[in-house]
Design a protein around this motif. Structure first.
Motif, PDB file in Angstrom:
ATOM      1  N   ALA A 174      45.004  35.724  38.040  1.00  0.00           N
ATOM      2  CA  ALA A 174      43.650  36.032  38.519  1.00  0.00           C
ATOM      3  C   ALA A 174      43.651  37.225  39.455  1.00  0.00           C
ATOM      4  CB  ALA A 174      43.055  34.806  39.219  1.00  0.00           C
ATOM      5  N   SER A 175      44.597  37.261  40.388  1.00  0.00           N
ATOM      6  CA  SER A 175      44.625  38.379  41.338  1.00  0.00           C
ATOM      7  C   SER A 175      45.023  39.676  40.652  1.00  0.00           C
ATOM      8  CB  SER A 175      45.579  38.068  42.499  1.00  0.00           C
ATOM      9  OG  SER A 175      46.884  37.808  42.040  1.00  0.00           O
ATOM     10  N   SER A 176      45.879  39.604  39.646  1.00  0.00           N
ATOM     11  CA  SER A 176      46.283  40.791  38.898  1.00  0.00           C
ATOM     12  C   SER A 176      45.088  41.404  38.171  1.00  0.00           C
ATOM     13  CB  SER A 176      47.376  40.422  37.896  1.00  0.00           C
ATOM     14  OG  SER A 176      47.692  41.514  37.061  1.00  0.00           O
ATOM     15  N   ILE A 177      44.375  40.581  37.418  1.00  0.00           N
ATOM     16  CA  ILE A 177      43.216  41.075  36.665  1.00  0.00           C
ATOM     17  C   ILE A 177      42.126  41.570  37.612  1.00  0.00           C
ATOM     18  CG2 ILE A 177      41.298  40.356  35.169  1.00  0.00           C
ATOM     19  CD1 ILE A 177      43.311  38.424  33.804  1.00  0.00           C
ATOM     20  N   MET A 178      41.785  40.756  38.600  1.00  0.00           N
ATOM     21  CA  MET A 178      40.620  41.059  39.421  1.00  0.00           C
ATOM     22  C   MET A 178      40.873  42.189  40.409  1.00  0.00           C
ATOM     23  SD  MET A 178      38.321  39.285  38.051  1.00  0.00           S
ATOM     24  CE  MET A 178      36.979  39.566  39.218  1.00  0.00           C
ATOM     25  N   SER A 179      42.109  42.384  40.853  1.00  0.00           N
ATOM     26  CA  SER A 179      42.357  43.513  41.753  1.00  0.00           C
ATOM     27  C   SER A 179      42.048  44.824  41.055  1.00  0.00           C
ATOM     28  CB  SER A 179      43.809  43.499  42.254  1.00  0.00           C
ATOM     29  OG  SER A 179      44.730  43.656  41.187  1.00  0.00           O
ATOM     30  N   LYS A 180      42.446  44.944  39.787  1.00  0.00           N
ATOM     31  CA  LYS A 180      42.168  46.182  39.039  1.00  0.00           C
ATOM     32  C   LYS A 180      40.683  46.312  38.721  1.00  0.00           C
ATOM     33  CE  LYS A 180      45.194  45.467  35.688  1.00  0.00           C
ATOM     34  NZ  LYS A 180      46.027  44.306  36.041  1.00  0.00           N
ATOM     35  N   LYS A 181      40.075  45.215  38.299  1.00  0.00           N
ATOM     36  CA  LYS A 181      38.676  45.284  37.891  1.00  0.00           C
ATOM     37  C   LYS A 181      37.746  45.537  39.079  1.00  0.00           C
ATOM     38  CE  LYS A 181      38.994  45.244  33.581  1.00  0.00           C
ATOM     39  NZ  LYS A 181      38.455  46.365  32.791  1.00  0.00           N
ATOM     40  N   ILE A 182      38.023  44.922  40.220  1.00  0.00           N
ATOM     41  CA  ILE A 182      37.201  45.174  41.406  1.00  0.00           C
ATOM     42  C   ILE A 182      37.394  46.610  41.876  1.00  0.00           C
ATOM     43  CG2 ILE A 182      36.860  44.537  43.840  1.00  0.00           C
ATOM     44  CD1 ILE A 182      37.714  41.639  42.967  1.00  0.00           C
ATOM     45  N   ALA A 183      38.632  47.094  41.818  1.00  0.00           N
ATOM     46  CA  ALA A 183      38.921  48.458  42.249  1.00  0.00           C
ATOM     47  C   ALA A 183      38.246  49.505  41.368  1.00  0.00           C
ATOM     48  CB  ALA A 183      40.426  48.693  42.284  1.00  0.00           C
ATOM     49  N   GLU A 184      37.914  49.137  40.130  1.00  0.00           N
ATOM     50  CA  GLU A 184      37.225  50.080  39.226  1.00  0.00           C
ATOM     51  C   GLU A 184      35.861  50.503  39.758  1.00  0.00           C
ATOM     52  OE1 GLU A 184      38.784  48.825  34.758  1.00  0.00           O
ATOM     53  OE2 GLU A 184      36.691  48.588  35.302  1.00  0.00           O
ATOM     54  N   GLY A 185      35.242  49.659  40.558  1.00  0.00           N
ATOM     55  CA  GLY A 185      34.002  50.051  41.197  1.00  0.00           C
ATOM     56  C   GLY A 185      32.718  49.699  40.470  1.00  0.00           C
ATOM     57  N   ALA A 186      32.781  48.929  39.376  1.00  0.00           N
ATOM     58  CA  ALA A 186      31.560  48.555  38.660  1.00  0.00           C
ATOM     59  C   ALA A 186      30.774  47.513  39.453  1.00  0.00           C
ATOM     60  CB  ALA A 186      31.891  48.016  37.276  1.00  0.00           C
ATOM     61  N   GLN A 187      29.455  47.521  39.276  1.00  0.00           N
ATOM     62  CA  GLN A 187      28.589  46.545  39.948  1.00  0.00           C
ATOM     63  C   GLN A 187      28.768  45.146  39.394  1.00  0.00           C
ATOM     64  OE1 GLN A 187      25.131  49.616  39.274  1.00  0.00           O
ATOM     65  NE2 GLN A 187      24.299  47.808  40.257  1.00  0.00           N
ATOM     66  N   ALA A 188      29.067  45.059  38.099  1.00  0.00           N
ATOM     67  CA  ALA A 188      29.128  43.761  37.425  1.00  0.00           C
ATOM     68  C   ALA A 188      30.311  43.720  36.483  1.00  0.00           C
ATOM     69  CB  ALA A 188      27.830  43.494  36.662  1.00  0.00           C
ATOM     70  N   LEU A 189      30.807  42.508  36.231  1.00  0.00           N
ATOM     71  CA  LEU A 189      31.956  42.305  35.358  1.00  0.00           C
ATOM     72  C   LEU A 189      31.725  41.050  34.531  1.00  0.00           C
ATOM     73  CD1 LEU A 189      34.935  42.835  34.480  1.00  0.00           C
ATOM     74  CD2 LEU A 189      35.625  41.422  36.433  1.00  0.00           C
ATOM     75  N   THR A 190      31.917  41.171  33.220  1.00  0.00           N
ATOM     76  CA  THR A 190      31.870  40.017  32.323  1.00  0.00           C
ATOM     77  C   THR A 190      33.264  39.786  31.771  1.00  0.00           C
ATOM     78  OG1 THR A 190      29.559  40.449  31.733  1.00  0.00           O
ATOM     79  CG2 THR A 190      30.824  39.059  30.245  1.00  0.00           C
ATOM     80  N   LEU A 191      33.758  38.562  31.909  1.00  0.00           N
ATOM     81  CA  LEU A 191      35.101  38.199  31.497  1.00  0.00           C
ATOM     82  C   LEU A 191      35.065  37.398  30.195  1.00  0.00           C
ATOM     83  CD1 LEU A 191      36.148  36.945  35.025  1.00  0.00           C
ATOM     84  CD2 LEU A 191      37.096  38.986  33.922  1.00  0.00           C
ATOM     85  N   ASP A 192      35.957  37.723  29.289  1.00  0.00           N
ATOM     86  CA  ASP A 192      36.149  36.948  28.063  1.00  0.00           C
ATOM     87  C   ASP A 192      37.491  36.238  28.221  1.00  0.00           C
ATOM     88  OD1 ASP A 192      36.432  35.914  25.543  1.00  0.00           O
ATOM     89  OD2 ASP A 192      36.447  37.836  24.488  1.00  0.00           O
ATOM     90  N   VAL A 193      37.437  34.975  28.621  1.00  0.00           N
ATOM     91  CA  VAL A 193      38.650  34.207  28.907  1.00  0.00           C
ATOM     92  C   VAL A 193      38.956  33.334  27.690  1.00  0.00           C
ATOM     93  CG1 VAL A 193      39.770  32.593  30.478  1.00  0.00           C
ATOM     94  CG2 VAL A 193      38.092  34.229  31.365  1.00  0.00           C
ATOM     95  N   LYS A 194      40.087  33.605  27.057  1.00  0.00           N
ATOM     96  CA  LYS A 194      40.394  32.961  25.782  1.00  0.00           C
ATOM     97  C   LYS A 194      41.341  31.766  25.965  1.00  0.00           C
ATOM     98  CE  LYS A 194      39.437  37.065  23.082  1.00  0.00           C
ATOM     99  NZ  LYS A 194      38.153  36.516  22.631  1.00  0.00           N
TER     100      LYS A 194
END
Length: 426
Positions: A183-203
């Motif tokens: 979780a921290s690996s994925i979200m650290s990169k995605k939060i750092a990208e700077g987008a307002q919103a994020l949709t996750l496809d968790v398989k």
């Protein structure tokens, strides 16, 4: 002199104590800049793997990884929304999704990765398009977001560098599949990208990173909480990966399938998931447009051509095709009630579509296509799989991977399970 010591931090987590904010901040920063050795961080990762982390610890660990690099500021005048998939077999959804959402009026900053093992990588797929390049400078990246509205490219070295170093260590220490670390690996990169919103496809399922639904659900809830706590509007869809997605696994093969979707066709499951994710991405930033209408209008295809051309690719160029193919037929008649996604992914990998190590080359043309999906009635000797490779010597091991991949039964009442199981919103 530091207030903390690596051995003390290791002992604390080894003995089941929650790490303090200060300990987490220090150990992540010290490992990133080389003051904590690999063997010490390996011991800490194993202690985390065995003893877990509290929600507060996971949040602080994620924040520390973000602070190891830059948090991007996207200089655009439209809402920004991103998507991340935890990976699977035949998962080419990013390819039609990014241009579709951009054509609906949002900006999509999609920093993507490469495939490893049985799961494919978005960048590997796009590199099968003649001329297309994954590496962009920060200036090119921001200019493309402003001018085109979407970009799919490799992440730069300044984005969560702690994660890059930690992931390599997790890979060789048997600590990859720990939910706090995933979780921290994925979200650290995605939060750092700077987008307002994020949709996750968790398989979840045989071809997914998380095979058990309960583990995928726990990961999804953890990531949604991390995103929401960081001020990013975060949603997660839990989707099945027991059977592969679409009708193909392989780089150029999946690009061709994505183009079918953008042209108004394509496999129903790929269209379903693309539209479901697009609706979540648009709703999260307040855009009230039906992506199905935009897909039907051809607007998403136009946006795709802009995206590919902006990164040096030729959207009109033919995709490469394998020199050799081999067909696998059904051994019996009945209803296809199962197709093992993991087996199909391993077959595609052995044909050359994937890599065993990050530095390995991949084949643009290799892969597997399938001619029936779960729920279909099939007859003996009907073609089920086609294997694609430039090297026919690879067919034997790919065929071994596919042994037992199909479940065929006489039951005529069988209904395929739903693709999307649950939606979690922050």
């Amino acid at each position: 002199m530091s207030d903390f010591d690596a051995v003390d931090v290791i002992r604390a987590k080894r003995d089941g104590r929650a790490l303090s904010d200060g300990e987490i901040d220090w150990v992540v920063a010290a490992y990133t800049d080389g003051r904590v050795a690999d063997e010490q961080m390996s011991a800490l990762l194993m202690a985390i793997y065995l003893n877990g982390m509290e929600d507060r610890e996971i949040s602080r660990w994620t924040e520390a990884m973000i602070r190891s690099g830059e948090r991007m500021v996207l200089d655009v005048d439209r809402p920004t929304t991103d998507k991340h998939s935890t990976g699977g077999v035949g998962d080419k959804i990013t390819l039609p999704l990014a241009p579709l959402v951009a054509a609906c009026g949002a900006v999509v900053p999609q920093l993507s990765g490469r495939g490893l093992g049985h799961t494919g990588g978005t960048l590997d797929k796009l590199e099968s398009i003649p001329g297309w390049r994954a590496q962009l400078t920060s200036e090119e990246y921001r200019a493309q977001l402003r001018d085109v509205g979407a970009v799919i490219c490799a992440a730069g070295d300044t984005l969560a560098p702690a994660d890059k170093k930690l992931y390599a260590l997790r890979d060789v220490t048997g600590t990859v599949d720990a939910i706090p670390l995933i979780a921290s690996s994925i979200m650290s990169k995605k939060i750092a990208e700077g987008a307002q919103a994020l949709t996750l496809d968790v398989k979840f399922g045989s071809g997914a990173f998380m095979r058990e639904y309960i583990d995928a659900e726990r990961l999804a809830y953890t990531m949604v909480r991390l995103g929401s706590d960081a001020g990013v509007i975060t949603t997660a869809l839990l989707t099945s990966m027991d059977a592969p997605l679409g009708r193909s696994a392989g780089n150029a093969l999946e690009v061709a399938e994505a183009l079918d979707v953008l042209a108004g066709g394509g496999p129903p499951d790929v269209v379903e998931l693309t539209l479901a994710l697009a609706r979540e991405m648009l709703a999260s930033v307040g855009i009230d447009r039906d992506p199905a209408d935009v897909l039907a209008s051809g607007g998403a295809m136009d946006k795709w051509r802009e995206m590919i051309a902006a990164q040096g690719g030729d959207p009109a160029a033919p995709l490469p095709v394998a020199r050799e193919t081999h067909t696998v037929v059904a051994s019996e008649s009945g209803v296809l009630t199962g197709m093992d996604a993991y087996a199909v992914g391993i077959a595609a990998w052995r044909l050359g579509a994937g890599r065993a190590r990050k530095e390995d080359a991949v084949s643009a043309t290799a892969g597997v296509t399938w001619h029936a999906v779960v729920g279909d009635r099939i007859v003996k000797d009907q073609p089920i799989f086609t294997l694609h490779s430039d090297d026919p010597g690879r067919f034997g091991r790919a065929l071994e991977a596919l042994e037992g991949a199909l479940r065929i039964e006489i039951d005529q009442q069988f209904t395929a399970p739903p693709l999307i199981r649950e939606t979690i919103r922050g």
